[in-house]
Design a protein around this motif. Sequence first.
Motif, PDB file in Angstrom:
ATOM      1  N   ILE A 132       9.578   5.606  -3.571  1.00 14.84           N
ATOM      2  CA  ILE A 132       9.312   4.361  -4.454  1.00 14.84           C
ATOM      3  C   ILE A 132      10.470   3.203  -4.265  1.00 14.84           C
ATOM      4  N   GLY A 133      11.619   3.791  -4.705  1.00 16.33           N
ATOM      5  CA  GLY A 133      13.120   3.018  -4.632  1.00 16.33           C
ATOM      6  C   GLY A 133      13.333   2.476  -3.412  1.00 16.33           C
ATOM      7  N   ARG A 134      13.103   3.185  -2.356  1.00 17.66           N
ATOM      8  CA  ARG A 134      13.323   2.563  -1.082  1.00 17.66           C
ATOM      9  C   ARG A 134      12.453   1.489  -0.636  1.00 17.66           C
ATOM     10  N   LEU A 135      10.967   1.768  -0.956  1.00 12.99           N
ATOM     11  CA  LEU A 135      10.041   1.022  -0.637  1.00 12.99           C
ATOM     12  C   LEU A 135      10.313  -0.495  -1.500  1.00 12.99           C
ATOM     13  N   LEU A 136      10.354  -0.454  -2.781  1.00  9.03           N
ATOM     14  CA  LEU A 136      10.755  -1.404  -3.522  1.00  9.03           C
ATOM     15  C   LEU A 136      11.970  -2.240  -3.334  1.00  9.03           C
ATOM     16  N   ASN A 137      13.048  -1.681  -2.651  1.00 10.82           N
ATOM     17  CA  ASN A 137      14.201  -2.065  -1.895  1.00 10.82           C
ATOM     18  C   ASN A 137      13.756  -3.066  -0.820  1.00 10.82           C
TER      19      ASN A 137
ATOM     20  N   GLU B 233       0.821  -1.197  -0.144  1.00 11.07           N
ATOM     21  CA  GLU B 233      -0.147  -0.048  -0.034  1.00 11.07           C
ATOM     22  C   GLU B 233       0.857   1.203   0.161  1.00 11.07           C
ATOM     23  N   ALA B 234       1.760   1.251   0.846  1.00 11.29           N
ATOM     24  CA  ALA B 234       2.746   2.200   0.832  1.00 11.29           C
ATOM     25  C   ALA B 234       3.334   2.548  -0.740  1.00 11.29           C
ATOM     26  N   ILE B 235       3.731   1.575  -1.222  1.00  8.50           N
ATOM     27  CA  ILE B 235       4.375   1.690  -2.821  1.00  8.50           C
ATOM     28  C   ILE B 235       3.381   2.286  -3.559  1.00  8.50           C
ATOM     29  N   VAL B 236       2.080   1.921  -3.650  1.00  4.37           N
ATOM     30  CA  VAL B 236       0.933   2.311  -4.359  1.00  4.37           C
ATOM     31  C   VAL B 236       0.904   3.977  -4.071  1.00  4.37           C
ATOM     32  N   ARG B 237       0.662   4.111  -3.031  1.00 10.57           N
ATOM     33  CA  ARG B 237       0.550   5.664  -2.477  1.00 10.57           C
ATOM     34  C   ARG B 237       1.803   6.501  -3.038  1.00 10.57           C
ATOM     35  N   ALA B 238       3.010   5.879  -2.943  1.00  5.78           N
ATOM     36  CA  ALA B 238       4.109   6.840  -3.530  1.00  5.78           C
ATOM     37  C   ALA B 238       4.173   6.712  -4.954  1.00  5.78           C
TER      38      ALA B 238
END
Length: 54
Positions: A20-25, A6-11
Amino acid sequence: MRETVEAIVRAVGAGDDILIGRLLNRFTQIADVDALVHLRTRLNTALRATRARA
Protein backbone atom coordinates in the motif's frame (compact mmCIF):
# COMPACT_ATOMS: atom_id res chain seq x y z
CA MET A 1 -3.60 5.49 -13.42
CA ARG A 2 -6.57 3.14 -13.13
CA GLU A 3 -4.24 0.14 -12.83
CA THR A 4 -2.55 1.79 -9.87
CA VAL A 5 -5.90 2.54 -8.25
CA GLU A 6 -7.02 -1.07 -8.66
CA ALA A 7 -3.69 -2.30 -7.28
CA ILE A 8 -4.17 -0.06 -4.22
CA VAL A 9 -7.69 -1.41 -3.69
CA ARG A 10 -6.40 -5.00 -3.89
CA ALA A 11 -3.53 -4.26 -1.51
CA VAL A 12 -5.91 -2.64 0.99
CA GLY A 13 -8.18 -5.69 0.77
CA ALA A 14 -5.21 -7.95 1.43
CA GLY A 15 -3.97 -5.75 4.27
CA ASP A 16 -0.51 -5.45 2.69
CA ASP A 17 0.78 -2.30 4.35
CA ILE A 18 4.16 -2.34 2.61
CA LEU A 19 2.62 -2.64 -0.84
CA ILE A 20 0.00 0.00 0.00
CA GLY A 21 2.79 2.42 0.92
CA ARG A 22 4.69 1.74 -2.28
CA LEU A 23 1.60 2.11 -4.44
CA LEU A 24 0.50 5.31 -2.70
CA ASN A 25 3.97 6.73 -3.20
CA ARG A 26 3.70 6.02 -6.93
CA PHE A 27 0.10 7.32 -6.97
CA THR A 28 1.11 10.67 -5.46
CA GLN A 29 3.68 11.15 -8.22
CA ILE A 30 1.11 10.82 -11.02
CA ALA A 31 -2.28 11.59 -9.49
CA ASP A 32 -4.54 14.54 -10.14
CA VAL A 33 -7.77 15.46 -8.37
CA ASP A 34 -9.88 13.19 -10.61
CA ALA A 35 -7.61 10.24 -9.80
CA LEU A 36 -7.90 10.96 -6.09
CA VAL A 37 -11.68 11.04 -6.30
CA HIS A 38 -11.63 7.78 -8.28
CA LEU A 39 -9.45 6.13 -5.62
CA ARG A 40 -11.76 7.29 -2.85
CA THR A 41 -14.81 5.96 -4.71
CA ARG A 42 -13.17 2.57 -5.37
CA LEU A 43 -12.06 2.21 -1.73
CA ASN A 44 -15.54 3.08 -0.49
CA THR A 45 -17.10 0.59 -2.90
CA ALA A 46 -14.68 -2.13 -1.81
CA LEU A 47 -15.33 -1.39 1.86
CA ARG A 48 -19.10 -1.62 1.39
CA ALA A 49 -18.72 -4.93 -0.47
CA THR A 50 -16.54 -6.30 2.34
CA ARG A 51 -19.04 -5.25 5.00
CA ALA A 52 -21.92 -6.79 3.04
CA ARG A 53 -20.12 -10.16 3.01
CA ALA A 54 -19.43 -10.06 6.75
